[in-house]
Write a protein that holds these residues in place. Structure first.
Motif, PDB file in Angstrom:
ATOM      1  N   LEU A  35       0.809  -1.218   0.000  1.00  0.00           N
ATOM      2  CA  LEU A  35       0.000   0.000   0.000  1.00  0.00           C
ATOM      3  C   LEU A  35       0.850   1.279   0.000  1.00  0.00           C
ATOM      4  O   LEU A  35       0.533   2.225  -0.726  1.00  0.00           O
ATOM      5  CB  LEU A  35      -0.969  -0.006   1.189  1.00  0.00           C
ATOM      6  N   PRO A  36       1.934   1.359   0.782  1.00  0.00           N
ATOM      7  CA  PRO A  36       2.792   2.548   0.655  1.00  0.00           C
ATOM      8  C   PRO A  36       3.382   2.714  -0.736  1.00  0.00           C
ATOM      9  O   PRO A  36       3.594   3.837  -1.196  1.00  0.00           O
ATOM     10  CB  PRO A  36       3.886   2.317   1.707  1.00  0.00           C
ATOM     11  N   LEU A  37       3.646   1.613  -1.424  1.00  0.00           N
ATOM     12  CA  LEU A  37       4.161   1.702  -2.789  1.00  0.00           C
ATOM     13  C   LEU A  37       3.139   2.339  -3.726  1.00  0.00           C
ATOM     14  O   LEU A  37       3.498   3.084  -4.647  1.00  0.00           O
ATOM     15  CB  LEU A  37       4.539   0.312  -3.293  1.00  0.00           C
ATOM     16  N   ILE A  38       1.852   2.082  -3.470  1.00  0.00           N
ATOM     17  CA  ILE A  38       0.797   2.621  -4.327  1.00  0.00           C
ATOM     18  C   ILE A  38       0.496   4.074  -3.986  1.00  0.00           C
ATOM     19  O   ILE A  38       0.309   4.911  -4.880  1.00  0.00           O
ATOM     20  CB  ILE A  38      -0.483   1.770  -4.193  1.00  0.00           C
ATOM     21  N   PHE A  39       0.497   4.409  -2.703  1.00  0.00           N
ATOM     22  CA  PHE A  39       0.001   5.713  -2.273  1.00  0.00           C
ATOM     23  C   PHE A  39       1.107   6.751  -2.079  1.00  0.00           C
ATOM     24  O   PHE A  39       0.805   7.940  -1.992  1.00  0.00           O
ATOM     25  CB  PHE A  39      -0.788   5.565  -0.961  1.00  0.00           C
ATOM     26  N   LEU A  40       2.350   6.321  -1.958  1.00  0.00           N
ATOM     27  CA  LEU A  40       3.446   7.263  -1.725  1.00  0.00           C
ATOM     28  C   LEU A  40       4.380   7.229  -2.929  1.00  0.00           C
ATOM     29  O   LEU A  40       5.304   6.421  -2.986  1.00  0.00           O
ATOM     30  CB  LEU A  40       4.209   6.899  -0.441  1.00  0.00           C
ATOM     31  N   ILE A  41       4.119   8.121  -3.887  1.00  0.00           N
ATOM     32  CA  ILE A  41       4.901   8.107  -5.125  1.00  0.00           C
ATOM     33  C   ILE A  41       6.029   9.129  -5.102  1.00  0.00           C
ATOM     34  O   ILE A  41       6.974   9.027  -5.882  1.00  0.00           O
ATOM     35  CB  ILE A  41       3.987   8.361  -6.336  1.00  0.00           C
ATOM     36  N   SER A  42       5.948  10.123  -4.234  1.00  0.00           N
ATOM     37  CA  SER A  42       7.013  11.130  -4.157  1.00  0.00           C
ATOM     38  C   SER A  42       8.184  10.583  -3.364  1.00  0.00           C
ATOM     39  O   SER A  42       8.012   9.842  -2.390  1.00  0.00           O
ATOM     40  CB  SER A  42       6.497  12.412  -3.501  1.00  0.00           C
ATOM     41  N   ASN A  43       9.363  10.974  -3.769  1.00  0.00           N
ATOM     42  CA  ASN A  43      10.564  10.506  -3.091  1.00  0.00           C
ATOM     43  C   ASN A  43      10.616  10.967  -1.633  1.00  0.00           C
ATOM     44  O   ASN A  43      11.107  10.248  -0.767  1.00  0.00           O
ATOM     45  CB  ASN A  43      11.800  10.993  -3.844  1.00  0.00           C
ATOM     46  N   ASP A  44      10.105  12.159  -1.356  1.00  0.00           N
ATOM     47  CA  ASP A  44      10.153  12.698   0.000  1.00  0.00           C
ATOM     48  C   ASP A  44       9.163  12.026   0.941  1.00  0.00           C
ATOM     49  O   ASP A  44       9.269  12.194   2.169  1.00  0.00           O
ATOM     50  CB  ASP A  44       9.877  14.206  -0.016  1.00  0.00           C
ATOM     51  N   ASN A  45       8.171  11.300   0.410  1.00  0.00           N
ATOM     52  CA  ASN A  45       7.151  10.669   1.251  1.00  0.00           C
ATOM     53  C   ASN A  45       7.330   9.167   1.402  1.00  0.00           C
ATOM     54  O   ASN A  45       6.571   8.532   2.124  1.00  0.00           O
ATOM     55  CB  ASN A  45       5.753  10.940   0.673  1.00  0.00           C
ATOM     56  N   GLN A  46       8.313   8.592   0.741  1.00  0.00           N
ATOM     57  CA  GLN A  46       8.469   7.149   0.768  1.00  0.00           C
ATOM     58  C   GLN A  46       8.964   6.659   2.123  1.00  0.00           C
ATOM     59  O   GLN A  46       9.687   7.353   2.830  1.00  0.00           O
ATOM     60  CB  GLN A  46       9.449   6.710  -0.326  1.00  0.00           C
ATOM     61  N   THR A  47       8.558   5.439   2.452  1.00  0.00           N
ATOM     62  CA  THR A  47       9.013   4.789   3.676  1.00  0.00           C
ATOM     63  C   THR A  47      10.208   3.892   3.361  1.00  0.00           C
ATOM     64  O   THR A  47      10.599   3.728   2.195  1.00  0.00           O
ATOM     65  CB  THR A  47       7.885   3.970   4.295  1.00  0.00           C
ATOM     66  N   VAL A  48      10.774   3.291   4.380  1.00  0.00           N
ATOM     67  CA  VAL A  48      11.984   2.478   4.201  1.00  0.00           C
ATOM     68  C   VAL A  48      11.753   1.291   3.275  1.00  0.00           C
ATOM     69  O   VAL A  48      12.539   1.075   2.337  1.00  0.00           O
ATOM     70  CB  VAL A  48      12.514   2.022   5.575  1.00  0.00           C
ATOM     71  N   PRO A  49      10.708   0.452   3.463  1.00  0.00           N
ATOM     72  CA  PRO A  49      10.525  -0.679   2.541  1.00  0.00           C
ATOM     73  C   PRO A  49      10.338  -0.241   1.097  1.00  0.00           C
ATOM     74  O   PRO A  49      10.839  -0.892   0.171  1.00  0.00           O
ATOM     75  CB  PRO A  49       9.270  -1.373   3.085  1.00  0.00           C
ATOM     76  N   VAL A  50       9.600   0.868   0.871  1.00  0.00           N
ATOM     77  CA  VAL A  50       9.389   1.350  -0.492  1.00  0.00           C
ATOM     78  C   VAL A  50      10.705   1.822  -1.094  1.00  0.00           C
ATOM     79  O   VAL A  50      11.010   1.543  -2.260  1.00  0.00           O
ATOM     80  CB  VAL A  50       8.345   2.479  -0.502  1.00  0.00           C
ATOM     81  N   ALA A  51      11.503   2.542  -0.330  1.00  0.00           N
ATOM     82  CA  ALA A  51      12.796   3.020  -0.829  1.00  0.00           C
ATOM     83  C   ALA A  51      13.707   1.856  -1.205  1.00  0.00           C
ATOM     84  O   ALA A  51      14.397   1.889  -2.229  1.00  0.00           O
ATOM     85  CB  ALA A  51      13.467   3.901   0.219  1.00  0.00           C
ATOM     86  N   LEU A  52      13.699   0.801  -0.388  1.00  0.00           N
ATOM     87  CA  LEU A  52      14.526  -0.372  -0.703  1.00  0.00           C
ATOM     88  C   LEU A  52      14.061  -1.038  -1.988  1.00  0.00           C
ATOM     89  O   LEU A  52      14.863  -1.395  -2.847  1.00  0.00           O
ATOM     90  CB  LEU A  52      14.476  -1.360   0.462  1.00  0.00           C
ATOM     91  N   GLY A  53      12.749  -1.224  -2.115  1.00  0.00           N
ATOM     92  CA  GLY A  53      12.227  -1.896  -3.290  1.00  0.00           C
ATOM     93  C   GLY A  53      12.408  -1.092  -4.558  1.00  0.00           C
ATOM     94  O   GLY A  53      12.785  -1.634  -5.599  1.00  0.00           O
ATOM     95  N   VAL A  54      12.163   0.220  -4.489  1.00  0.00           N
ATOM     96  CA  VAL A  54      12.281   1.059  -5.678  1.00  0.00           C
ATOM     97  C   VAL A  54      13.730   1.155  -6.130  1.00  0.00           C
ATOM     98  O   VAL A  54      14.040   1.063  -7.324  1.00  0.00           O
ATOM     99  CB  VAL A  54      11.709   2.459  -5.398  1.00  0.00           C
TER     100      VAL A  54
END
Length: 295
Positions: free
Chosen positions: A232-251
C-alpha cells in the motif's frame, strides 16, 4: 520411653530424582537440538547479510558471500544512505508506524469497550465484520482506497497511509480486545460505579490500567507490522520525499543496478531499526503475553 520417627531415606529420593532426570534427558536434549538448528536456520540469512554489508566488492568477488571480510568496508552503507536520503525515509517510517500504533490501540480500546463491556446490540455481527476485514487481502482494497484518497486530496501523503493502516490494525485489535473485555471482572466495574465513576472514567481509570499488558502487545505488533508494510505505501506514496523504508529499498533495487555489498547494506540498515524497536520492547511484549496467559 523413646519415640522414633520414620524418615524417608534421602539417598533413595535423590537416586529417584536422578533416574527421572536421566529418563527425560534424551528427549529434552533432542528437543533443544532441534530448536537450536531451527534458530540457526532463521538467523543464518541475517548473519550472511550483515557480513556482506561490511565487505568490499573486490573482497566479495574474490572470496564469495560466505567469507569473513578482511576489513570493515563502510562505503556500501554510506553510499546507500546518501543515495536514497535514508534519514528522511527512516523518519517517514518511524512517524507513520508510531502514529498508527497509538491511534490503532486507542480506536481498538473504544470499539472493544463498547462491544465487550457495553454489550451493544448486534455485537456478534460487528465481530464478524472485523474478522472479515482482517481476512481481506490488501489487493482488494487498493482501488476504492485510491479513489477515496484522490477525492479527499490525501493521495501521496503520509496521512493516507496513517488513516488506512489505523483502520486495518484496529480491526484486528478490536477483535482481540473484545474477547478480553468480554471476560473483564464485573466486580471492578461495579466498585467503580459505587465510587461514582461514569463509563468514561471507568474506561480510563479501571479498564485501561488493568488491560495495559495486552495494549502494550498490540502497540508493539502494530508498530512492527506498519513498519514492514510495502504494497500500500508503494501505491500511495509516489514522491521521493514521502516514501518509507521498505518502499525506498524496493524502488532502488528495482530501478538501479547495485552491487551485492550495497544491496546487503541496504537490507541491513532497512531491518535494523525494527529489530532495535523489538529488542527495546521485548520485555514489555513478554510481560504482556505472560499476563494474558495467566487468568
Amino acid at each position: 520411653m523413646t519415640v522414633t520417627t520414620a524418615r524417608a531415606p534421602r539417598r533413595t529420593v535423590k537416586a529417584t530424582e536422578r533416574k527421572s532426570f536421566r529418563d527425560r534427558h534424551p528427549t529434552r536434549f533432542l528437543i533443544l537440538t532441534v530448536l537450536l538448528v531451527l534458530l540457526l536456520l532463521m538467523v543464518a540469512p541475517l548473519l550472511v547479510v550483515a557480513v556482506n554489508a561490511f565487505k568490499s566488492p573486490a573482497d566479495y568477488a574474490s572470496n564469495g558471500p560466505l567469507s569473513i571480510p578482511g576489513h570493515l568496508y563502510w562505503d556500501g552503507i554510506v553510499d546507500f544512505w546518501n543515495r536514497v536520503n535514508f534519514g528522511l525515509k527512516l523518519w517517514n517510517s518511524f512517524i507513520t508506524s508510531l502514529v498508527v500504533a497509538v491511534l490503532g490501540v486507542i480506536l481498538s480500546v473504544f470499539n472493544a469497550y463498547a462491544l465487550g463491556i457495553g454489550k451493544v446490540k448486534g455485537r456478534i455481527w460487528f465481530l464478524v465484520f472485523f474478522l472479515v476485514a482482517n481476512l481481506l487481502p490488501q489487493e482488494v482494497l487498493v482501488y476504492p482506497l485510491y479513489y477515496l484518497s484522490k477525492q479527499l486530496g490525501l493521495y501521496d501523503s503520509l496521512w493516507s497511509i496513517i488513516i488506512i493502516f489505523t483502520v486495518i490494525q484496529s480491526a484486528f485489535g478490536t477483535y482481540l480486545l473484545t474477547s478480553v473485555y468480554g471476560e473483564f471482572p464485573k466486580e471492578l466495574l461495579e466498585a467503580a460505579a459505587i465510587d461514582g465513576a461514569g463509563k468514561w472514567r471507568a474506561l480510563w481509570r479501571v479498564v485501561v490500567p488493568v488491560s495495559r499488558p495486552t495494549l502494550a502487545v498490540l502497540f508493539t505488533f502494530f508498530f512492527i507490522w506498519t513498519w514492514n508494510e510495502f504494497f500500500l505505501p508503494l501505491i500511495f506514496l509516489i514522491s521521493n520525499d514521502n516514501q518509507t523504508v521498505p518502499v525506498a529499498l524496493g524502488v532502488l533495487q528495482g530501478d538501479r543496478m547495485m552491487d551485492a555489498t550495497t544491496t546487503s547494506a541496504s537490507a541491513l540498515i532497512g531491518i535494523l531499526p525494527a529489530m532495535v524497536f523489538f529488542l527495546i520492547f521485548q520485555r514489555t511484549l513478554t510481560r504482556g503475553i505472560a499476563a494474558g496467559a495467566i487468568k
